[in-house]
Design a protein around this motif. Structure first.
Motif, short mmCIF file in Angstrom:
data_model
loop_
_atom_site.label_atom_id
_atom_site.label_comp_id
_atom_site.label_asym_id
_atom_site.label_seq_id
_atom_site.Cartn_x
_atom_site.Cartn_y
_atom_site.Cartn_z
N ASP A 116 -16.93 -143.61 -41.66
CA ASP A 116 -18.02 -142.90 -42.33
C ASP A 116 -17.47 -141.83 -43.27
OD1 ASP A 116 -20.29 -140.77 -42.56
OD2 ASP A 116 -21.25 -142.51 -41.64
N PRO A 117 -18.08 -141.61 -44.44
CA PRO A 117 -17.62 -140.56 -45.36
C PRO A 117 -17.71 -139.16 -44.75
CG PRO A 117 -19.12 -142.08 -46.46
CD PRO A 117 -19.18 -142.41 -45.00
N ASN A 118 -18.57 -139.02 -43.74
CA ASN A 118 -18.74 -137.72 -43.09
C ASN A 118 -17.53 -137.43 -42.20
OD1 ASN A 118 -19.48 -135.61 -41.27
ND2 ASN A 118 -21.63 -136.03 -41.68
N ARG A 119 -16.74 -136.44 -42.60
CA ARG A 119 -15.51 -136.10 -41.87
C ARG A 119 -15.81 -135.74 -40.41
NH1 ARG A 119 -12.89 -131.14 -40.80
NH2 ARG A 119 -10.61 -131.30 -40.63
N ALA A 120 -16.87 -134.98 -40.18
CA ALA A 120 -17.20 -134.55 -38.83
C ALA A 120 -17.45 -135.74 -37.91
CB ALA A 120 -18.42 -133.63 -38.85
N LEU A 121 -18.10 -136.77 -38.44
CA LEU A 121 -18.37 -137.96 -37.64
C LEU A 121 -17.08 -138.70 -37.30
CD1 LEU A 121 -21.62 -139.56 -39.09
CD2 LEU A 121 -21.28 -138.51 -36.86
N ARG A 122 -16.18 -138.80 -38.28
CA ARG A 122 -14.91 -139.49 -38.02
C ARG A 122 -14.13 -138.76 -36.93
NH1 ARG A 122 -14.51 -139.15 -43.57
NH2 ARG A 122 -12.45 -138.12 -43.57
N LEU A 123 -14.12 -137.44 -37.02
CA LEU A 123 -13.40 -136.64 -36.03
C LEU A 123 -14.04 -136.78 -34.65
CD1 LEU A 123 -12.73 -133.39 -38.10
CD2 LEU A 123 -11.07 -135.15 -37.46
N GLN A 124 -15.37 -136.78 -34.61
CA GLN A 124 -16.07 -136.88 -33.33
C GLN A 124 -15.80 -138.24 -32.68
OE1 GLN A 124 -20.30 -136.21 -33.51
NE2 GLN A 124 -20.51 -136.02 -31.31
N ALA A 125 -15.85 -139.29 -33.49
CA ALA A 125 -15.61 -140.63 -32.95
C ALA A 125 -14.20 -140.75 -32.38
CB ALA A 125 -15.82 -141.68 -34.04
N LEU A 126 -13.23 -140.19 -33.08
CA LEU A 126 -11.84 -140.24 -32.61
C LEU A 126 -11.65 -139.41 -31.36
CD1 LEU A 126 -10.07 -140.03 -36.08
CD2 LEU A 126 -9.96 -141.95 -34.47
N SER A 127 -12.32 -138.28 -31.28
CA SER A 127 -12.23 -137.45 -30.08
C SER A 127 -12.78 -138.20 -28.87
CB SER A 127 -13.02 -136.15 -30.27
OG SER A 127 -12.47 -135.38 -31.32
N ILE A 128 -13.86 -138.94 -29.08
CA ILE A 128 -14.46 -139.72 -28.00
C ILE A 128 -13.49 -140.78 -27.52
CG2 ILE A 128 -16.30 -141.37 -27.43
CD1 ILE A 128 -17.93 -139.81 -29.64
N LEU A 129 -12.90 -141.50 -28.45
CA LEU A 129 -11.96 -142.56 -28.10
C LEU A 129 -10.74 -142.01 -27.37
CD1 LEU A 129 -12.16 -144.67 -31.37
CD2 LEU A 129 -13.02 -145.32 -29.12
N ALA A 130 -10.29 -140.83 -27.80
CA ALA A 130 -9.15 -140.20 -27.13
C ALA A 130 -9.50 -139.84 -25.69
CB ALA A 130 -8.71 -138.96 -27.90
N GLU A 131 -10.74 -139.41 -25.47
CA GLU A 131 -11.19 -139.05 -24.12
C GLU A 131 -11.33 -140.29 -23.24
OE1 GLU A 131 -14.72 -136.72 -23.91
OE2 GLU A 131 -13.98 -135.18 -25.27
N ILE A 132 -11.79 -141.38 -23.81
CA ILE A 132 -11.99 -142.60 -23.04
C ILE A 132 -10.66 -143.11 -22.49
CG2 ILE A 132 -12.66 -145.03 -23.19
CD1 ILE A 132 -14.80 -144.19 -25.20
N GLY A 133 -9.58 -142.97 -23.30
CA GLY A 133 -8.27 -143.39 -22.83
C GLY A 133 -8.04 -144.88 -22.99
N PRO A 134 -7.30 -145.50 -22.05
CA PRO A 134 -6.94 -146.92 -22.19
C PRO A 134 -8.14 -147.85 -22.37
CG PRO A 134 -5.66 -145.90 -20.44
CD PRO A 134 -6.68 -144.88 -20.88
N ASP A 135 -9.28 -147.51 -21.78
CA ASP A 135 -10.47 -148.37 -21.92
C ASP A 135 -11.04 -148.35 -23.33
OD1 ASP A 135 -10.35 -149.16 -19.31
OD2 ASP A 135 -11.69 -147.59 -18.58
N ALA A 136 -10.53 -147.47 -24.19
CA ALA A 136 -11.05 -147.38 -25.55
C ALA A 136 -10.81 -148.66 -26.34
CB ALA A 136 -10.43 -146.19 -26.29
N LYS A 137 -9.88 -149.49 -25.88
CA LYS A 137 -9.63 -150.75 -26.60
C LYS A 137 -10.85 -151.66 -26.55
CE LYS A 137 -7.42 -153.10 -22.67
NZ LYS A 137 -7.53 -152.02 -21.70
N GLU A 138 -11.75 -151.38 -25.58
CA GLU A 138 -13.00 -152.14 -25.50
C GLU A 138 -14.05 -151.59 -26.46
OE1 GLU A 138 -13.11 -154.77 -23.78
OE2 GLU A 138 -11.24 -154.50 -22.67
N ALA A 139 -13.84 -150.34 -26.90
CA ALA A 139 -14.84 -149.71 -27.76
C ALA A 139 -14.48 -149.79 -29.23
CB ALA A 139 -15.00 -148.24 -27.37
N ALA A 140 -13.19 -149.79 -29.54
CA ALA A 140 -12.76 -149.86 -30.94
C ALA A 140 -11.41 -150.55 -30.99
CB ALA A 140 -12.67 -148.47 -31.54
#
Length: 332
Positions: A116-140
């Motif tokens: 997304d062009p919105n920087r805040a959204l990109r950062l939020q999505a990445l923070s979520i994936l980092a929190e999910i950990g190894p299971d994030a491969k199922e999300a992205a």
């Protein structure tokens, strides 16, 4: 007749008061049998709030059902609808909630947020994936995270790297491919993540050895640093680091020297690099170079000179390191 009518009306009122009869309608503010409650309201209340016209109320409802987790499975359908909400923040929050409730694959929403062009959204999505950990491969997919590693924003690149680190071994195949990417920044980020994974990513060793010949100096240094963490005994990395430490490119030179100084044991072949570093402007760097040279014969006089000089420096770290090295050297 009048008495019978009054009795009948009384019975109806009792039945209605107890919630019986076909006329009784359950209140959305009162929980049904076994229905989860959050913030004093039943799940049904929050599901209705997910459909509210007010974006703030929708977002609040999303947060609440996410807190409930798996017991809020009845909200899944409403949340899926919100994945197409006109508000980007609502779409992303709904994806998070779905993940927490059923750990569903919410890849489309997260993929959209990562680009997304919105920087805040990109950062939020990445923070979520980092929190999910190894299971994030199922999300992205790893490929999407690698794409984020070439983002123009340095913080986005950093968070993408952190999310990839959280994936662990699942990320190694794609990272191995990324070390040949045309974008030098992506190659460097891939090396950083592989280095973080350490010996568990040994399948990437051939690619790292090949990268030691990369046309970009900083990329070669990053590859050597990763290689030092995957295979400390590799003899191929020291020449690359020495060459970079003696080069003219400032950032590459500093990083190469730092890696050489942190190697254990320090490579004798790098003695000349350490001698040059004794004249560095940074007092801490001078002391670290002296500490490295103290491991080799033939440099005692110049090492002691630098260390004694450091004792007069206002820099506490330099003085402390100098005392430690002098103490280790002993009366020699």
């Amino acid at each position: 007749m009048r008495t019978l009518l009054l009795v009948s009306l009384g019975l109806v009122m009792i039945i209605l008061a107890r919630g019986g009869g076909v006329c009784a309608q359950p209140s959305k503010d009162k929980p049904g049998k076994g229905e989860p409650i959050a913030h004093g309201k039943p799940l049904r209340f929050w599901i209705d709030a997910l459909k509210d016209e007010d974006v703030l109320k929708r977002e609040e409802a999303i947060e609440v059902v996410a807190e409930l987790g798996s017991p809020a499975k009845q909200a899944a359908q409403a949340l899926q609808t919100l994945l197409k909400d006109e508000q980007p923040t609502v779409r992303l929050r709904a994806a998070i909630a779905l993940w927490k409730i059923e750990q569903r694959i919410v890849m489309p929403a997260l993929d959209e947020a990562l680009t997304d062009p919105n920087r805040a959204l990109r950062l939020q999505a990445l923070s979520i994936l980092a929190e999910i950990g190894p299971d994030a491969k199922e999300a992205a997919p790893v490929s999407t995270l690698l794409l984020a590693m070439s983002d123009s924003d340095p913080l986005v690149r950093t968070l993408a790297g952190q999310a990839l680190k959280g994936l662990g071994l699942a990320a190694v195949p794609m990272l191995t491919d990324a070390v040949r990417h045309k974008d030098a920044r992506m190659r460097q980020q891939a090396f950083e993540v592989l280095g973080y994974l350490g010996p568990t990513a040994k399948t990437a060793l051939p690619a790292l050895l090949h990268a030691l010949k990369d046309p970009d100096t900083l990329t070669r240094v990053k590859a050597a640093e990763a290689l030092s963490r995957l295979d400390r005994d590799s003899k191929a990395l020291v020449p690359v680091l020495i060459e970079a430490a003696q080069g003219e490119e400032g950032k590459s030179r500093e990083q190469a020297l730092t890696i050489l100084l942190h190697m254990s044991p320090r490579p004798k072949a790098a003695a000349g690099v350490f001698v040059t570093a004794l004249k560095a402007a940074d007092p801490e760097l001078r002391v670290k170079a002296a500490d490295a040279l103290s491991e080799f014969e033939g440099h005692t006089a110049e090492v002691v000179s630098v260390l004694v000089g450091a004792l007069k420096q206002p820099n506490l770290a330099a003085r402390s390191q100098a005392l430690t090295t002098l103490g280790r050297m002993g009366p020699q």
